[in-house]
Design a protein around this motif. Structure first.
Motif, short mmCIF file in Angstrom:
data_model
loop_
_atom_site.label_atom_id
_atom_site.label_comp_id
_atom_site.label_asym_id
_atom_site.label_seq_id
_atom_site.Cartn_x
_atom_site.Cartn_y
_atom_site.Cartn_z
N LEU A 132 0.82 -1.20 0.00
CA LEU A 132 0.00 0.00 0.00
C LEU A 132 0.87 1.26 0.00
CD1 LEU A 132 -2.86 1.13 0.10
CD2 LEU A 132 -2.75 1.03 2.60
N LEU A 133 1.95 1.26 0.78
CA LEU A 133 2.85 2.41 0.81
C LEU A 133 3.53 2.60 -0.55
CD1 LEU A 133 4.53 2.01 4.33
CD2 LEU A 133 2.86 3.74 3.62
N THR A 134 3.91 1.49 -1.19
CA THR A 134 4.50 1.58 -2.53
C THR A 134 3.52 2.20 -3.52
OG1 THR A 134 5.86 -0.38 -2.09
CG2 THR A 134 5.56 0.26 -4.40
N SER A 135 2.24 1.83 -3.40
CA SER A 135 1.22 2.41 -4.27
C SER A 135 1.12 3.92 -4.08
CB SER A 135 -0.14 1.77 -3.97
OG SER A 135 -0.11 0.37 -4.19
N ILE A 136 1.19 4.36 -2.84
CA ILE A 136 1.10 5.79 -2.54
C ILE A 136 2.32 6.53 -3.10
CG2 ILE A 136 1.06 7.50 -0.68
CD1 ILE A 136 -0.55 5.45 0.96
N PHE A 137 3.52 5.96 -2.90
CA PHE A 137 4.72 6.61 -3.43
C PHE A 137 4.73 6.62 -4.95
CE2 PHE A 137 6.70 5.43 0.80
CZ PHE A 137 6.79 6.75 1.23
N TYR A 138 4.16 5.58 -5.55
CA TYR A 138 4.05 5.53 -7.00
C TYR A 138 3.13 6.64 -7.51
CZ TYR A 138 3.17 3.52 -11.65
OH TYR A 138 3.05 3.31 -13.00
N LEU A 139 2.04 6.87 -6.80
CA LEU A 139 1.14 7.98 -7.14
C LEU A 139 1.87 9.31 -7.02
CD1 LEU A 139 -1.61 9.44 -7.55
CD2 LEU A 139 -2.02 9.11 -5.10
N ILE A 140 2.64 9.48 -5.94
CA ILE A 140 3.38 10.72 -5.73
C ILE A 140 4.37 10.96 -6.87
CG2 ILE A 140 5.07 11.85 -4.23
CD1 ILE A 140 3.68 10.49 -1.86
N PHE A 141 5.01 9.87 -7.36
CA PHE A 141 5.92 10.01 -8.49
C PHE A 141 5.20 10.56 -9.71
CE2 PHE A 141 7.05 7.89 -12.51
CZ PHE A 141 8.25 8.54 -12.77
N HIS A 142 4.03 10.00 -10.05
CA HIS A 142 3.27 10.47 -11.20
C HIS A 142 2.89 11.94 -11.04
CE1 HIS A 142 2.06 7.08 -13.96
NE2 HIS A 142 2.72 6.43 -13.03
N VAL A 143 2.43 12.29 -9.85
CA VAL A 143 2.00 13.67 -9.60
C VAL A 143 3.19 14.63 -9.73
CG1 VAL A 143 1.15 15.24 -7.82
CG2 VAL A 143 0.03 13.03 -8.18
N ILE A 144 4.33 14.28 -9.14
CA ILE A 144 5.51 15.14 -9.22
C ILE A 144 5.99 15.28 -10.66
CG2 ILE A 144 7.95 15.33 -8.59
CD1 ILE A 144 7.26 14.13 -5.88
N PHE A 145 6.02 14.17 -11.39
CA PHE A 145 6.50 14.20 -12.78
C PHE A 145 5.65 15.15 -13.63
CE2 PHE A 145 6.77 12.74 -17.15
CZ PHE A 145 8.12 12.47 -17.31
N TRP A 146 4.34 15.01 -13.55
CA TRP A 146 3.45 15.87 -14.34
C TRP A 146 3.49 17.31 -13.86
CZ3 TRP A 146 -1.52 15.43 -17.33
CH2 TRP A 146 -1.42 14.42 -18.30
N THR A 147 3.57 17.50 -12.56
CA THR A 147 3.61 18.87 -12.02
C THR A 147 4.84 19.60 -12.54
OG1 THR A 147 2.44 18.22 -9.99
CG2 THR A 147 3.67 20.27 -9.93
N ILE A 148 5.99 18.92 -12.54
CA ILE A 148 7.21 19.54 -13.05
C ILE A 148 7.08 19.87 -14.53
CG2 ILE A 148 9.66 19.14 -13.54
CD1 ILE A 148 9.80 17.55 -10.93
N CYS A 149 6.53 18.92 -15.31
CA CYS A 149 6.37 19.16 -16.75
C CYS A 149 5.46 20.35 -17.02
CB CYS A 149 5.82 17.91 -17.42
SG CYS A 149 6.99 16.54 -17.55
N CYS A 150 4.35 20.42 -16.27
CA CYS A 150 3.39 21.51 -16.51
C CYS A 150 3.91 22.84 -15.99
CB CYS A 150 2.06 21.18 -15.83
SG CYS A 150 1.16 19.81 -16.57
N TRP A 151 4.64 22.81 -14.89
CA TRP A 151 5.08 24.05 -14.25
C TRP A 151 6.33 24.62 -14.91
CZ3 TRP A 151 7.59 24.62 -8.79
CH2 TRP A 151 7.49 25.95 -8.37
N LYS A 152 7.30 23.76 -15.18
CA LYS A 152 8.59 24.23 -15.68
C LYS A 152 8.69 24.26 -17.20
CE LYS A 152 10.61 24.95 -11.70
NZ LYS A 152 10.99 26.32 -11.30
#
Length: 342
Positions: A132-152
């Motif tokens: 379950l923790l791995t699933s949460i960290f995996y979600l965080i990775f997707h969110v961070i990746f897209w946030t960086i692409c959209c923001w920067k």
């Protein structure tokens, strides 16, 4: 700013429905004693919380799409984050990242169903809490990746804002320099703006396509296992797994059709200089906001036990409300009669 009636009201209705239906669905699943879903309930709770977060962001950061010649843009159309600031630019980037986050959550569900069928001992031993923790960290990775692409990479810098300034004022009557917006410009721009735009959109496209490939691969493996005449699974268990797989398939189709497909179309329409009308751009903004409300309904529909309980609960609430109304009317009549007698 006011876009149109549908764009104003549909995302708000979807958000309210999502906030109501998702907890209701979790309540039904969590209190079920017949199917005994075990740790899978935690994933369903995880998915419901993500849907609610997405709905809250839809209300706080309503988005609309504007395509002009060789540029694609998404801007905040109303609310606290409409006016431009660096912080608000980060907020719209985070909101966009939840589109990819939906696939991260779905990947966890597909992987869980895969291990249930192919290596249940591994799942029993490691899912709580590590899986379950791995699933949460995996979600965080997707969110961070897209946030960086959209923001920067596809942030709304001055040159790109200047490119669509006239079109934005023509269609919405606002100055693009004063609103929160992200812009991808493929041609007719400065070399730096075009390079950053292509890197940002290309990176998000690659991750999205990988996400879909992941779902197709594990979906195929699960369906093939369920359709085989395997003797290591009872008919009752196979029936339940088939129902859950149907629900999960629809849950994967919903964000693909209402989130990823409109995004992909909006991203690449300007590459070819196509102008198919503003209604498609309005539809993209509306469709993205609907999947958190539609998603839990798939689980309720395809699992008969949940469907019956859902209907029973609705009928119970309706019956209770009717009784309360009747009792209130009787009390009013009695009070009126007593007053007349006096």
């Amino acid at each position: 700013m006011y876009i149109n009636f549908a764009h104003c009201i549909i995302p708000k209705i979807s958000a309210v429905c999502s906030v109501l239906v998702n907890p209701f669905t979790v309540y039904i699943v969590w209190n079920d004693k017949k199917l005994q879903l075990g740790n899978y309930r935690y994933l369903l709770l995880y998915f419901a919380l993500f849907n609610i977060l997405t709905s809250i962001m839809d209300m706080l950061v309503p988005m609309c799409v504007l395509n002009y010649r060789y540029a694609f843009s998404v801007f905040v159309s109303d609310g606290f984050f409409e006016e431009y600031s660096d912080y608000h630019q980060f907020i719209i980037a985070f909101r966009c990242s939840l589109i990819s986050g939906a696939y991260a959550v779905l990947h966890s569900h597909f992987l869980y169903r895969f291990f249930v069928l192919f290596n249940n001992q591994f799942l029993t031993r490691w899912f709580m809490p590590y899986g379950l923790l791995t699933s949460i960290f995996y979600l965080i990775f997707h969110v961070i990746f897209w946030t960086i692409c959209c923001w920067k990479y596809i942030g709304g810098d001055y040159d790109r804002r200047l490119y669509i300034r006239e079109s934005m004022f023509e269609h919405h009557g606002v100055d693009v320099m004063n609103i929160t917006i992200i812009i991808a410009q493929y041609f007719e721009g400065t070399p730096n703006a075009m390079r950053l735009s292509r890197i940002g959109i290309g990176s998000m496209s690659v991750l999205s396509i990988i996400s879909l490939a992941f779902i197709f691969y594990f979906g195929y493996k699960i369906c093939h296992k369920l359709s085989s005449q395997s003797s290591d699974m009872s008919e009752k268990t196979k029936k339940l797994q088939t129902q859950l797989m149907k629900a999960l398939t629809v849950q994967a189709i919903i964000p693909t059709c209402v989130s990823f497909a409109p995004c992909l179309f909006a991203w690449y329409q300007p590459v070819f200089g196509l102008d198919l009308g503003r209604w498609i751009q309005f539809a993209a903004g509306i469709a993205v906001a609907t999947f958190p409300a539609l998603d839990p309904l798939a689980l309720i529909y395809f699992v008969p036990t949940f469907r019956r309980k859902f209907i029973e609960k609705l009928m119970f609430f309706k019956f209770t409300k009717k009784n309360q109304t009747a009792c209130s009317q009787v009390s009013n009549i009695q009070g009126t009669s007593e007053g007349t007698q006096k």
